[in-house]
Structure formats: structure tokens, C-alpha cells
Design a protein around this motif. Sequence first.
Motif, mmCIF file in Angstrom:
data_model
loop_
_atom_site.group_PDB
_atom_site.id
_atom_site.type_symbol
_atom_site.label_atom_id
_atom_site.label_comp_id
_atom_site.label_asym_id
_atom_site.label_seq_id
_atom_site.Cartn_x
_atom_site.Cartn_y
_atom_site.Cartn_z
ATOM 1 N N GLY A 157 0.829 -1.198 0.000
ATOM 2 C CA GLY A 157 0.000 0.000 0.000
ATOM 3 C C GLY A 157 0.860 1.244 0.000
ATOM 4 N N ASN A 158 0.344 2.328 0.569
ATOM 5 C CA ASN A 158 1.055 3.612 0.524
ATOM 6 C C ASN A 158 2.167 3.705 1.568
ATOM 7 N N LYS A 159 2.880 2.624 1.774
ATOM 8 C CA LYS A 159 3.998 2.651 2.723
ATOM 9 C C LYS A 159 5.245 3.038 1.946
ATOM 10 N N TRP A 160 5.315 4.332 1.630
ATOM 11 C CA TRP A 160 6.348 4.817 0.712
ATOM 12 C C TRP A 160 7.750 4.599 1.255
ATOM 13 N N SER A 161 7.899 4.723 2.548
ATOM 14 C CA SER A 161 9.241 4.546 3.109
ATOM 15 C C SER A 161 9.689 3.091 2.982
ATOM 16 N N LEU A 162 8.742 2.161 3.144
ATOM 17 C CA LEU A 162 9.090 0.751 2.977
ATOM 18 C C LEU A 162 9.434 0.452 1.524
ATOM 19 N N ILE A 163 8.654 1.040 0.630
ATOM 20 C CA ILE A 163 8.910 0.844 -0.796
ATOM 21 C C ILE A 163 10.273 1.442 -1.154
ATOM 22 N N ALA A 164 10.543 2.622 -0.613
ATOM 23 C CA ALA A 164 11.825 3.276 -0.910
ATOM 24 C C ALA A 164 12.993 2.439 -0.396
ATOM 25 N N GLY A 165 12.772 1.724 0.701
ATOM 26 C CA GLY A 165 13.814 0.872 1.246
ATOM 27 C C GLY A 165 14.233 -0.241 0.309
ATOM 28 N N ARG A 166 13.380 -0.531 -0.647
ATOM 29 C CA ARG A 166 13.667 -1.598 -1.607
ATOM 30 C C ARG A 166 14.264 -1.045 -2.902
ATOM 31 N N LEU A 167 14.268 0.281 -3.035
ATOM 32 C CA LEU A 167 14.824 0.897 -4.243
ATOM 33 C C LEU A 167 16.018 1.766 -3.864
ATOM 34 N N PRO A 168 17.213 1.238 -3.954
ATOM 35 C CA PRO A 168 18.392 1.993 -3.558
ATOM 36 C C PRO A 168 18.503 3.321 -4.306
ATOM 37 N N GLY A 169 18.767 4.375 -3.565
ATOM 38 C CA GLY A 169 18.957 5.672 -4.194
ATOM 39 C C GLY A 169 17.685 6.445 -4.447
ATOM 40 N N LYS B 280 0.074 5.932 -11.290
ATOM 41 C CA LYS B 280 -1.384 5.933 -11.144
ATOM 42 C C LYS B 280 -2.037 5.963 -12.520
ATOM 43 N N ARG B 281 -1.539 6.901 -13.331
ATOM 44 C CA ARG B 281 -2.114 7.087 -14.666
ATOM 45 C C ARG B 281 -1.876 5.847 -15.533
ATOM 46 N N LYS B 282 -0.661 5.299 -15.375
ATOM 47 C CA LYS B 282 -0.292 4.117 -16.142
ATOM 48 C C LYS B 282 -1.249 2.965 -15.829
ATOM 49 N N LEU B 283 -1.532 2.776 -14.544
ATOM 50 C CA LEU B 283 -2.422 1.694 -14.150
ATOM 51 C C LEU B 283 -3.847 1.967 -14.627
ATOM 52 N N LEU B 284 -4.267 3.215 -14.480
ATOM 53 C CA LEU B 284 -5.623 3.561 -14.927
ATOM 54 C C LEU B 284 -5.782 3.318 -16.427
ATOM 55 N N SER B 285 -4.720 3.649 -17.177
ATOM 56 C CA SER B 285 -4.807 3.450 -18.629
ATOM 57 C C SER B 285 -4.878 1.962 -18.980
ATOM 58 N N LYS B 286 -4.387 1.131 -18.061
ATOM 59 C CA LYS B 286 -4.489 -0.317 -18.274
ATOM 60 C C LYS B 286 -5.803 -0.862 -17.717
ATOM 61 N N GLY B 287 -6.639 0.058 -17.194
ATOM 62 C CA GLY B 287 -7.911 -0.376 -16.636
ATOM 63 C C GLY B 287 -7.792 -0.986 -15.257
ATOM 64 N N LEU B 288 -6.714 -0.607 -14.545
ATOM 65 C CA LEU B 288 -6.513 -1.150 -13.199
ATOM 66 C C LEU B 288 -6.698 -0.062 -12.149
ATOM 67 N N ASP B 289 -7.304 -0.456 -11.047
ATOM 68 C CA ASP B 289 -7.467 0.468 -9.927
ATOM 69 C C ASP B 289 -6.121 0.608 -9.214
ATOM 70 N N PRO B 290 -5.576 1.848 -9.125
ATOM 71 C CA PRO B 290 -4.256 2.032 -8.527
ATOM 72 C C PRO B 290 -4.198 1.625 -7.049
ATOM 73 N N GLN B 291 -5.320 1.630 -6.367
ATOM 74 C CA GLN B 291 -5.303 1.263 -4.955
ATOM 75 C C GLN B 291 -5.391 -0.241 -4.744
ATOM 76 N N THR B 292 -6.268 -0.873 -5.506
ATOM 77 C CA THR B 292 -6.470 -2.311 -5.293
ATOM 78 C C THR B 292 -5.663 -3.174 -6.255
ATOM 79 N N HIS B 293 -5.202 -2.542 -7.355
ATOM 80 C CA HIS B 293 -4.477 -3.266 -8.407
ATOM 81 C C HIS B 293 -5.368 -4.297 -9.096
ATOM 82 N N ARG B 294 -6.649 -4.103 -8.978
ATOM 83 C CA ARG B 294 -7.581 -4.996 -9.657
ATOM 84 C C ARG B 294 -8.249 -4.218 -10.782
ATOM 85 N N PRO B 295 -8.862 -4.950 -11.729
ATOM 86 C CA PRO B 295 -9.558 -4.244 -12.803
ATOM 87 C C PRO B 295 -10.586 -3.267 -12.258
ATOM 88 N N LEU B 296 -10.674 -2.106 -12.882
ATOM 89 C CA LEU B 296 -11.620 -1.084 -12.439
ATOM 90 C C LEU B 296 -13.033 -1.643 -12.428
#
Length: 245
Positions: free
Chosen positions: A86-98, A113-129
Motif C-alpha cells: 500500500g502507501n507505505k512509501w518509506s518501505l517501498i523506498a527501502g527496496r529501491l536503492p537511491g 497511477k495514470r499508467k495503471l488507470l490506462s491499463k484499466g486497473l485500480d491504482p489502490q487495489t491493483h484490480r480491474p476497475l
Amino acid sequence: MGRSPCCEKVNTNKGAWTKEEDERLIAHIRAHGEGGWRSLPKAAGLMRCGKSCRLRWINYLRPDLKRGNFSEEEDELIIKLHSLLGNKWSLIAGRLPGRTDNEIKNYWNTHIKRKLLSKGLDPQTHRPLGEPYNGCNNGNISRPAPDYEIPAFENPKTPEIADFFQYDRFESSPIEPAVHKEKDHPDLNLDLCISLPSHSSADRTVDTKPSSISCSKGLQVNYGGYCEIRYCERNAGDFYQSRLL
DNA sequence: AAGCCACACAACCGCGTCACG
DNA sequence: TCGTGACGCGGTTGTGTGGCT
């Protein structure tokens, strides 16, 4: 009585940092190291809030920062990690050096967000809209188990998470990442859930919040004033393994 | 050339958590 | 155990910039 302000609001600069301020901050941290953010501005001769100094250093001045565009691999990794955490940005950043949490958060909001929406995916759930969002079988809100591996954390924030991703808790021996369990046992359905504690809380003083999030496979986190992290294995919707980490 | 708009990203703010006395 | 200060995180805002009309 409210919280005391983090710094004197008067006589503090706000807004964009100047080159001179950057240089002062860098010089001070080189000489004294990171930390002591509250007292740093005065010591460094900066008319800035300590929080502002910390942010400037972490997000912009740190020498180990990787500047520039995100690669396709980083994109993919961020999407995977977001689906797990989810929106645990610090945890995500910990996995991406730099990369910093702020940078990733901004990048998520402006690009992914836009990329996922354009693929028809919900950016929060990662499931189809529009797809109905079912909780997991124990009533928790549940993120779907994605069909890819959980990458190991390079800079995990807690020993429990480090331990989980690097050691096989069932065998109490190092090396084999937990994700390999699923490769070895493709019939397993692994879930990461954050939920209310599974056992009675009557004997505890708990400020229980009805909060629960289920993020991925293999790790269940329960909280309600206190927190449990559990590794769960599911089969046909039933938990048959659940261990406290 | 000027004005407008959307976008990207740096920076701020409020709050939760933790450590310490 | 409680109060307080410091730190860190995530959401939000502000501002610079580039593209379009």
C-alpha cells in the motif's frame, strides 16, 4: 494545550532552498553527521526549521541518491511493492536503492497511477476497475495475492521484516526466502493480512481501531493498539498455517 | 508574444511513534 | 506510568516549467 511547534515560525526561511543554504547543510552534516535535526539549523547557521533541513538532506542532498528517470524495472518494482504494502512509501523506498519515499510517492501520483488507470486497473487495489473488492475469508479487507514474487527487502525497517524476507522461519535456518515456499508448493495460497488480533484482547488495554488491511501473500499483520505480524499459508480459502513472527 | 493550463516535483504540515527522564 | 521532545511518515500544497492556443 496543543503540541508545541517544531521550531520557531518567525525568522525561519520557507520555500525553495538556495545554493548557499544547501552548501551550509552539506558542510554541517559532513562535519557532524546526520541527526539532531532540531538543533542543526542553529548549529549550521541556517534560518530553517529542523524538519525542513532533514527533508532537504534526505530527499535532495544525500550523496547516495540516484537522480533521473525511473527505469522500467523500477516502475515494475514500485507497482509490485505498492500492491503488497500500500502507501507505505518509506518501505517501498527501502527496496529501491537511491530513491526516496517522497520521490516514489510523487512518481506514483504523477506517472504510475495514470499508467495503471490506462491499463484499466485500480491504482489502490491493483484490480480491474469496477471489479467488486472482496475481503479475505476472515473478514479482513484484503489485497489480492499478486502473481509475482515478493522481492527481498534490502533495507527493511524492522528486524521482523528483515527476518521474514531472509530466513525460513519454519526451518529456523537462514537463506531460503519465504517466497520460495510458494514455488516449491504451488498449491499454497499465501496472504499478507493486517487485521485485528486473532486472540482475545480482553486481558489487554487496547485502543482498538477497526482497521485492517491485507496486503500480499505470506505475511499477516494484526494491529489494534498493538501489532502482530503473521505468516499465513492458505489452502482453498482456509488458513492452515499461521505463525507469529 | 502573451496568457492559460497541466504537469512534475520540492517543500510543508499534521500526526503517530518512540525514546528518555 | 506519564509527560515531553525528537524523529519519521504520509498527505497535501505551492511553485516552476513546458506545451498549447
